[in-house]
Design a protein around this motif. Structure first.
Motif, PDB file in Angstrom:
ATOM      1  N   PHE A  66      -1.906  -5.110  -4.588  1.00  0.00           N
ATOM      2  CA  PHE A  66      -0.739  -4.307  -4.956  1.00  0.00           C
ATOM      3  C   PHE A  66      -1.220  -3.395  -6.083  1.00  0.00           C
ATOM      4  O   PHE A  66      -1.101  -3.710  -7.256  1.00  0.00           O
ATOM      5  CB  PHE A  66       0.400  -5.227  -5.403  1.00  0.00           C
ATOM      6  N   ARG A  67      -1.838  -2.262  -5.689  1.00  0.00           N
ATOM      7  CA  ARG A  67      -2.558  -1.416  -6.640  1.00  0.00           C
ATOM      8  C   ARG A  67      -1.721  -0.991  -7.835  1.00  0.00           C
ATOM      9  O   ARG A  67      -2.219  -0.900  -8.954  1.00  0.00           O
ATOM     10  CB  ARG A  67      -3.084  -0.171  -5.908  1.00  0.00           C
ATOM     11  N   GLU A  68      -0.427  -0.721  -7.605  1.00  0.00           N
ATOM     12  CA  GLU A  68       0.369  -0.178  -8.702  1.00  0.00           C
ATOM     13  C   GLU A  68       0.584  -1.192  -9.829  1.00  0.00           C
ATOM     14  O   GLU A  68       0.827  -0.795 -10.961  1.00  0.00           O
ATOM     15  CB  GLU A  68       1.719   0.354  -8.197  1.00  0.00           C
ATOM     16  N   VAL A  86      -1.458   2.212 -12.189  1.00  0.00           N
ATOM     17  CA  VAL A  86      -0.888   3.519 -12.500  1.00  0.00           C
ATOM     18  C   VAL A  86      -0.085   3.934 -11.272  1.00  0.00           C
ATOM     19  O   VAL A  86      -0.341   3.437 -10.167  1.00  0.00           O
ATOM     20  CB  VAL A  86      -1.945   4.615 -12.790  1.00  0.00           C
ATOM     21  N   GLU A  87       0.848   4.852 -11.462  1.00  0.00           N
ATOM     22  CA  GLU A  87       1.604   5.385 -10.332  1.00  0.00           C
ATOM     23  C   GLU A  87       0.741   6.460  -9.679  1.00  0.00           C
ATOM     24  O   GLU A  87       0.334   7.408 -10.343  1.00  0.00           O
ATOM     25  CB  GLU A  87       2.942   5.962 -10.827  1.00  0.00           C
ATOM     26  N   CYS A 128       9.915   2.901  -3.836  1.00  0.00           N
ATOM     27  CA  CYS A 128      10.283   1.681  -3.102  1.00  0.00           C
ATOM     28  C   CYS A 128       9.498   0.480  -3.612  1.00  0.00           C
ATOM     29  O   CYS A 128      10.052  -0.592  -3.805  1.00  0.00           O
ATOM     30  CB  CYS A 128      10.067   1.879  -1.601  1.00  0.00           C
ATOM     31  N   GLU A 129       8.182   0.659  -3.841  1.00  0.00           N
ATOM     32  CA  GLU A 129       7.431  -0.486  -4.364  1.00  0.00           C
ATOM     33  C   GLU A 129       7.889  -0.839  -5.775  1.00  0.00           C
ATOM     34  O   GLU A 129       7.812  -1.991  -6.194  1.00  0.00           O
ATOM     35  CB  GLU A 129       5.918  -0.251  -4.309  1.00  0.00           C
ATOM     36  N   LEU A 130       8.416   0.158  -6.489  1.00  0.00           N
ATOM     37  CA  LEU A 130       8.958  -0.126  -7.814  1.00  0.00           C
ATOM     38  C   LEU A 130      10.121  -1.107  -7.730  1.00  0.00           C
ATOM     39  O   LEU A 130      10.359  -1.878  -8.661  1.00  0.00           O
ATOM     40  CB  LEU A 130       9.412   1.186  -8.467  1.00  0.00           C
ATOM     41  N   PHE A 177       0.845  -1.204   0.000  1.00  0.00           N
ATOM     42  CA  PHE A 177       0.000   0.000   0.000  1.00  0.00           C
ATOM     43  C   PHE A 177       0.876   1.248   0.000  1.00  0.00           C
ATOM     44  O   PHE A 177       1.909   1.279   0.650  1.00  0.00           O
ATOM     45  CB  PHE A 177      -0.909   0.019   1.235  1.00  0.00           C
ATOM     46  N   ASP A 178       0.418   2.279  -0.725  1.00  0.00           N
ATOM     47  CA  ASP A 178       1.216   3.503  -0.801  1.00  0.00           C
ATOM     48  C   ASP A 178       0.468   4.677  -0.203  1.00  0.00           C
ATOM     49  O   ASP A 178      -0.717   4.867  -0.430  1.00  0.00           O
ATOM     50  CB  ASP A 178       1.606   3.796  -2.252  1.00  0.00           C
TER      51      ASP A 178
END
Lengths: 250, 426
Positions: free
Chosen positions: A47-49, B15-16, A24-26, A16-17
């Motif tokens: 993992f929404r992204e 998406v970011e 970092c999640e990248l 979660f962001d």
């Protein structure tokens, strides 16, 4: 697959962001050569992204980013309730990160400067642990994927993970770097927590302490050394404040 | 024809950053069609005040986890413009090579992991790891190569270390560059395999006339600095960027909105292609032709194709750059001394999602008095918002339209812009 007689778990994980750059999640998608193996060790359920699938039956929640707006608090509390293990992922989650510099400014004036007469809701930046209890902190701006892999290996095997208790200087020496202080640069290497493998001094940049302090840092001695090398107290303090990890230390 | 449609996406996936889609159609009339950004603001322009030039690039890199090299490059360029510094040729080439590495890793990340799942009806690329290891292998190798270029030249992909005001901290080893050169040549086959894969994808048939803004190339496809141009014929100097963006604040968005000649504008790979297609290398131009991309293209979904075209271009141009860098004498300077002075400067850089501007005003002690950063996705957000309305009008009357189908089309529209939302709010 059994490993050393142990049947590893495949934990259900979520990422979660909050207030951050999502760098970092990248890192989850980096270190391409071991990516399939890494992904086979866990089950990504939220993992929404990277995924449209969103489930709430996760065991481990990785939290990226700091907390800087009221609506983030109930969202974080919900995640805390669902997760067995809550992990602060990266410097922003652990300490507030560069975002914490905001706290030194008047927020109403900041709002006016950026948004004019249409200010947006905002609060002073807080680390995740200042809002909910945190089980594990993985610092780094960005986190090191190699360290994340080591930590996840320990989690799936149910073995405790120990962070290094020594400063960045140790890893910097192991890479045969010329000391940044000898090059005339300020460097937090002597008091910053290792585990990153010293990428900054290896690339010609003094350490900014993104992983926070080593246990029991000798700040008085550090200030003395930095002053002897020609840096003012204001410059030293500015460097310590960069990522927020040294806040409150004396 | 379906008369009532309701799409409500909270925190769009793949998406970011954080944004919401809301489309509401009642009795065949589009009542609402909106793309709204709800990301938490970080106030970077305020945090930069009082900061020393040596840390401006390190701070602003943290605006974005994907295009941190682009932010760092725009930052050092703005500072160098303010101080009247010209960097050595070697530094100029190395910076462009780092930029190409970032473009490759970012475009590949978007094409394979964020955009592609929609075309094969999957929630993410994760099931492909076991189902289609050939495709995941392509993505891994290409993205890994982009990252490796950044690591060698800039010290790290996310939040670079070597890019400083005045040049770079060090010159990379020739042996590392030569190794990258071989991998780049080998990557051409992977890029062609990616083109074949994208030929099988059906892009939505939709277009809305748009003003596209980018750097204007003269001899080369443009990436760092130069004049600004729009497809409506507006031309500005780098320092006149404010007249090419015209930011304003919307009630429902934490991002600002931008425009030039119309109600909205677009930047990114498609904008760069539309303004500079003749400057692409022949191989990239033939890929564009094979995938049906022709200037001026007003279909936003074709931004995916433009990213693939640019990936081919940067891979091949990187080979030529490495040859030039390796041939540069060992004693050639990689940086020049920095003497800060009072003044202001602008840096414009084409980052993966479009043109990025940093503008700093300095006091004579080399500390920032005022800062302004205008982000590509900030420039795109109003255009996505306007596209959403046109898309709803275009597809809602179609036979067999459902809430789910329209939600997918709206989501794909936003993803096609490859938005960097936390960046756009900063």
């Amino acid at each position: 697959m059994r490993y050393l007689g142990i049947q590893p778990k495949t934990p259900r994980i979520a990422v979660f962001d909050f207030t951050c750059c999502e760098g970092c999640e990248l890192q989850f998608a980096n270190k391409e050569e071991t990516l399939p193996a890494f992904l086979s060790a866990v089950e990504v359920v939220n993992f929404r992204e990277i995924s449209t699938e969103r489930r709430d039956d996760y065991e481990i929640a990785f939290i990226e980013g700091c907390i800087s707006r009221d609506d983030e608090i109930p969202r974080l509390e919900r995640i805390r309730k669902s997760a067995k293990l809550l992990v602060s992922l990266g410097t922003c989650a652990c300490f507030g990160g560069v975002n914490r510099m905001k706290n030194a400014y008047d927020l109403d004036a900041a709002n006016r400067e950026v948004y004019g007469d249409k200010p947006k809701p905002t609060r002073p930046v807080r680390a995740v642990k200042e809002v909910v209890p945190v089980d594990l902190e993985i610092p780094g701006c960005p986190i090191s994927k190699a360290e994340l892999e080591r930590i996840v290996q320990h989690l799936v095997l149910g073995v405790p993970y120990n962070f290094p208790a020594y400063p960045v200087c140790v890893e910097c020496k192991q890479r045969f770097n010329v000391c940044m202080w000898d090059k005339g640069q300020m460097c937090l290497g002597p008091i910053a927590l290792a585990g990153c493998d010293a990428p900054c001094p290896s690339a010609g940049l003094g350490c900014y302490g993104c992983r926070g302090p080593v246990p029991d840092p000798n700040l008085a001695e550090f200030f003395d050394m930095a002053r002897k090398n020609g840096f003012s107290d204001a410059e030293i303090q500015e460097r310590l404040n960069f990522f927020g990890g040294f806040e409150g230390l004396r | 024809m379906k008369l009532n449609v309701q799409v409500d996406v909270h925190h769009l996936t793949r998406v970011e950053g954080h944004g919401n889609i809301r489309v509401h159609i009642e009795n065949g009339i589009v009542k609402q069609a909106a793309w709204d950004v709800v990301e938490t603001p970080r106030y970077f322009e305020v945090m930069l005040k009082g900061k020393h030039y040596s840390s401006a690039g390190l701070i602003t890199a943290r605006i974005c986890g994907i295009c941190s090299i682009g932010h760092c490059l725009a930052s050092v360029r703005a500072s160098e413009d303010a101080f009247g510094i010209q960097v050595p040729d070697l530094a100029r080439m190395l910076r462009l090579l780092a930029k190409h590495g970032e473009t490759l890793q970012s475009h590949v990340l978007h094409l394979f992991f964020l955009a592609a799942p929609d075309f094969v009806a999957l929630p993410s690329a994760l099931p492909l790891v076991t189902a289609r290891p050939d495709i995941v292998g392509l993505a891994q190798r290409l993205k890994g190569l982009g990252n490796a270029i950044c690591d060698v030249v800039a010290g790290r992909t996310t939040h670079p270390l070597c890019l400083q005001v005045g040049g770079l901290t060090r010159r990379p080893d020739n042996a590392d560059l030569v190794a990258l050169r071989s991998r780049l040549l080998a990557a051409v086959d992977d890029l062609h395999a990616t083109v074949e894969l994208f030929k099988t994808f059906q892009l939505p048939d939709f277009a809305r006339e748009t003003e596209f803004v980018s750097l204007q190339g003269t001899k080369e496809y443009p990436w760092i600095g130069g004049r600004l141009v729009s497809t409506d014929g507006v031309v500005k100097q780098e320092r006149e960027y404010a007249a090419m963006t015209n930011e304003w604040v919307d009630d429902n968005n934490t991002t600002k909105w931008c425009k030039v000649s119309r109600g909205s504008m677009a930047v990114g790979a498609l904008a760069r292609f539309n303004n500079n297609h003749a400057l692409l290398c022949p191989e990239a131009r033939s890929v564009a032709k094979a995938l049906g991309l022709e200037p001026v293209c007003h279909n936003p979904f074709m931004n995916n194709v433009a990213q693939l075209v640019e990936s081919v271009h940067v891979a091949l141009e990187s080979v030529a750059l490495i040859d030039e860098i390796v041939a540069t004498p060992a004693d050639a300077p990689v940086s020049v001394p920095v003497n800060p002075k009072a003044g202001s400067g602008v840096g414009a850089v084409e980052v993966p999602r479009g043109i990025l501007y940093h503008h700093y005003t300095y006091a004579d002690d080399g500390r920032i008095v005022k800062a302004d950063c205008v982000i590509p996705t900030t420039q795109n957000n109003k255009n996505i918002h306007d596209d959403m309305d046109a898309l709803a009008h275009h597809f809602a009357p179609r036979e067999g339209m459902t809430d789910d189908k329209l939600e997918l089309l709206c989501s794909m529209l936003v993803r096609a812009y490859d938005p960097c939302i936390s960046c756009s709010v900063h």
